[in-house]
Design a protein around this motif. Structure first.
Motif, short mmCIF file in Angstrom:
data_model
loop_
_atom_site.label_atom_id
_atom_site.label_comp_id
_atom_site.label_asym_id
_atom_site.label_seq_id
_atom_site.Cartn_x
_atom_site.Cartn_y
_atom_site.Cartn_z
N THR A 60 0.85 -1.18 0.00
CA THR A 60 0.00 0.00 0.00
C THR A 60 0.89 1.24 0.00
O THR A 60 1.52 1.54 1.02
N PRO A 61 0.97 1.98 -1.11
CA PRO A 61 1.89 3.12 -1.17
C PRO A 61 1.65 4.18 -0.11
O PRO A 61 2.59 4.88 0.29
N LEU A 83 9.26 -3.00 1.19
CA LEU A 83 9.65 -2.56 -0.14
C LEU A 83 9.22 -1.12 -0.35
O LEU A 83 8.07 -0.75 -0.06
N VAL A 84 10.13 -0.31 -0.87
CA VAL A 84 9.84 1.08 -1.23
C VAL A 84 10.27 1.26 -2.68
O VAL A 84 11.41 0.94 -3.04
N LEU A 85 9.37 1.74 -3.52
CA LEU A 85 9.68 1.99 -4.93
C LEU A 85 9.48 3.47 -5.21
O LEU A 85 8.40 4.01 -4.97
N ARG A 136 16.06 -4.03 6.80
CA ARG A 136 14.73 -4.58 6.53
C ARG A 136 13.95 -3.75 5.51
O ARG A 136 12.78 -4.02 5.26
N VAL A 137 14.60 -2.77 4.92
CA VAL A 137 13.94 -1.89 3.95
C VAL A 137 14.74 -1.92 2.65
O VAL A 137 15.92 -1.58 2.63
N LEU A 138 14.10 -2.31 1.55
CA LEU A 138 14.72 -2.28 0.24
C LEU A 138 14.14 -1.11 -0.54
O LEU A 138 12.92 -1.05 -0.76
#
Length: 226
Positions: A60-61, A83-85, A136-138
């Motif tokens: 959920t962004p 995940l962060v994009l 823990r964050v990509l």
């Protein structure tokens, strides 16, 4: 928001180690909470039934935007991999405006400011990292994913603990999912310059937090490149 998460999610779920029993990409579970102490882990966990040995999750962004979500997420899923994009912040801003307009929201000053704030990646990521360890964050870059789907898919899957050798993306190669219903609004040179200047300090902070990001892929980061 508007950074390609639906597209990248569609790539991830091609892996047989990902369970899609809930059929949700975005749960929006934390959107309307007001107090961190009110959230119950079991209420969130019920969205992710899965067989033993498989992974399940959502993307959920909005979670990275709302300040109350990272501590709530930490409370209910402290071991989650996140995940962060990210996409060029000016292009994301324009796409966000187009998306909102397509949904019938007016391009009011409040909407312009809201979309500007959603492009303040550094501030949002710093809040997230206050509650989760960096490992823990990509943080992924949309433009790099588009240019190198296999390489960035491998990076993503390995981060999640999945074997990239089992990934079967099939014939689907489209890089656009949930395209805006209307065209991006025009942005004259003076307005673009003002927006880039307003984003510059936050963007600089982001690149300090995430040196793996390539500013050369973002035209709006031109002033920050050596």
């Amino acid at each position: 928001q508007r950074s390609g998460t639906s597209w990248w999610w569609s790539r991830i779920v091609c892996h047989p180690g990902v369970a899609l029993l809930n059929r949700y990409k975005e749960v929006h579970f934390f959107d309307h909470y007001g107090r961190v102490a009110d959230v119950e882990p079991a209420e969130y966990h019920r969205y992710f039934p899965r067989p033993p040995g498989m992974l399940a999750g959502e993307w959920t962004p909005r979670y990275i935007y709302d300040f109350w979500t990272p501590p709530m997420l930490r409370r209910v899923a402290p071991d989650a991999r996140l995940l962060v994009l990210l996409r060029d912040p000016v292009e994301r801003y324009l796409s966000g405006l187009a998306f909102a307009t397509g949904l019938g929201f007016p391009a009011s000053p409040a909407m312009l400011h809201y979309q500007y704030e959603r492009s303040l990646y550094g501030r949002q990521l710093q809040t997230l990292l206050t509650h989760f360890p960096r490992e823990r964050v990509l943080v992924l870059q949309h433009e790099r994913c588009v240019a190198d789907i296999p390489g960035q898919a491998r990076r993503t899957l390995e981060f999640l603990g999945l074997d990239p050798a089992d990934w079967r993306p099939g014939a689907a190669t489209a890089t656009r999912v949930n395209a805006s219903r209307v065209a991006k609004p025009p942005l004259d040179a003076a307005s673009r310059s003002a927006l880039e200047a307003a984003l510059a300090a936050d963007l600089s902070d982001l690149l300090t937090l995430c040196p793996e990001l390539d500013p050369a892929l973002w035209p709006s980061a031109a002033s920050l490149r050596g």
